[in-house]
Design an enzyme around this catalytic site. Structure first.
Site, short mmCIF file in Angstrom:
data_model
loop_
_atom_site.label_atom_id
_atom_site.label_comp_id
_atom_site.label_asym_id
_atom_site.label_seq_id
_atom_site.Cartn_x
_atom_site.Cartn_y
_atom_site.Cartn_z
CD GLU A 79 -3.09 -1.03 -0.14
OE1 GLU A 79 -3.07 -0.25 -0.69
OE2 GLU A 79 -3.90 -2.30 -0.03
NE ARG A 89 -17.89 -2.99 2.52
CZ ARG A 89 -18.53 -4.74 2.77
NH1 ARG A 89 -19.40 -5.14 2.57
NH2 ARG A 89 -17.50 -5.34 2.31
CB CYS A 142 -5.76 -2.95 6.53
SG CYS A 142 -6.66 -4.00 6.56
CG HIS A 165 -4.72 -4.87 1.67
ND1 HIS A 165 -4.66 -3.61 1.65
CD2 HIS A 165 -5.86 -5.21 2.80
CE1 HIS A 165 -5.78 -3.13 2.74
NE2 HIS A 165 -5.90 -4.17 2.96
#
Length: 211
Positions: A79, A89, A142, A165
């Site tokens: 990342e 979410r 994360c 990831h």
């Protein structure tokens, strides 16, 4: 040199989490010469960041690589950016579901990873594992952990931090989801970790996207 490597416990409806499983396997077969500190973090916003901060304070690592699951991705993806936003979410494992909240009040809008993310991506690919550079760590735990790692180490010379990831592991992937064998995930992460340790500056390679 001390390296801090973290993964996560299972969350949502998953019985396993390949990030935590891979971190455990890497720790079991680590041969150094660096000291490796490995831990599986809870998928709980406040507890994950607090534990990470405690590990950084206790071990003073030179390199911090946090790892998490991104189900649906088709590669192991270092990342590039963490944003100062928690917008869940789904609930975390403690039922917490922050919406539109800053991770650090008054903190910067974002941090760039201080790891050599392009060199890491290239190393994963050279190890024969699908690899891609990602520009979004999401807004769940994360990203929260990546932002925390970069905030805790901001301005401290000699410490580099970031996040990787991984896709689902084939051994436990939901039906129809892209996956990689867990051993391939481990192999890719080991290559990324070695590049993070051995690359004092990042590689000059294309890594941007058109959209």
């Amino acid at each position: 040199m001390t390296i801090l490597l973290t993964g996560f416990e299972p969350f949502a409806d998953d019985a396993t989490n390949p990030s935590g499983d891979a971190v455990r396997l890497i720790a079991e077969r680590w041969a150094g010469p660096e000291t490796l500190v490995a831990e599986v973090l809870p998928v709980i916003f406040a507890k994950a960041s607090a534990r990470l901060g405690a590990l950084i304070a206790q071990h003073s690592p030179t390199v911090i690589v946090a790892v998490g699951l991104a189900g649906g991705r088709t590669a192991v993806t270092p990342e590039r950016v963490a944003i100062n936003l928690a917008d869940a979410r789904i609930p975390d494992n403690d039922g917490g579901r922050p919406l539109d909240q800053p991770i650090i009040d008054g903190g910067p809008a974002a941090y760039f990873a201080t790891l050599p993310v392009k060199a890491m991506t290239a190393a994963i690919a050279e190890a024969g594992v699908p690899a891609a550079l990602s520009h979004s760590a999401g807004t769940f735990v994360c990203n929260h952990v990546m932002f925390t790692a970069l905030h805790e180490t901001a301005g401290i010379d000699g410490i580099r931090a970031g996040f990787v990831h991984v896709p689902y592991a084939t051994e436990d992937a939901p039906e129809g989801a892209f996956s990689l064998p867990l051993n391939d995930i481990v192999h890719g992460l080991e290559a990324a970790l070695r590049a993070a340790i051995d690359s004092p500056v990042d590689a000059t390679l294309p890594g941007g996207t058109l959209h």
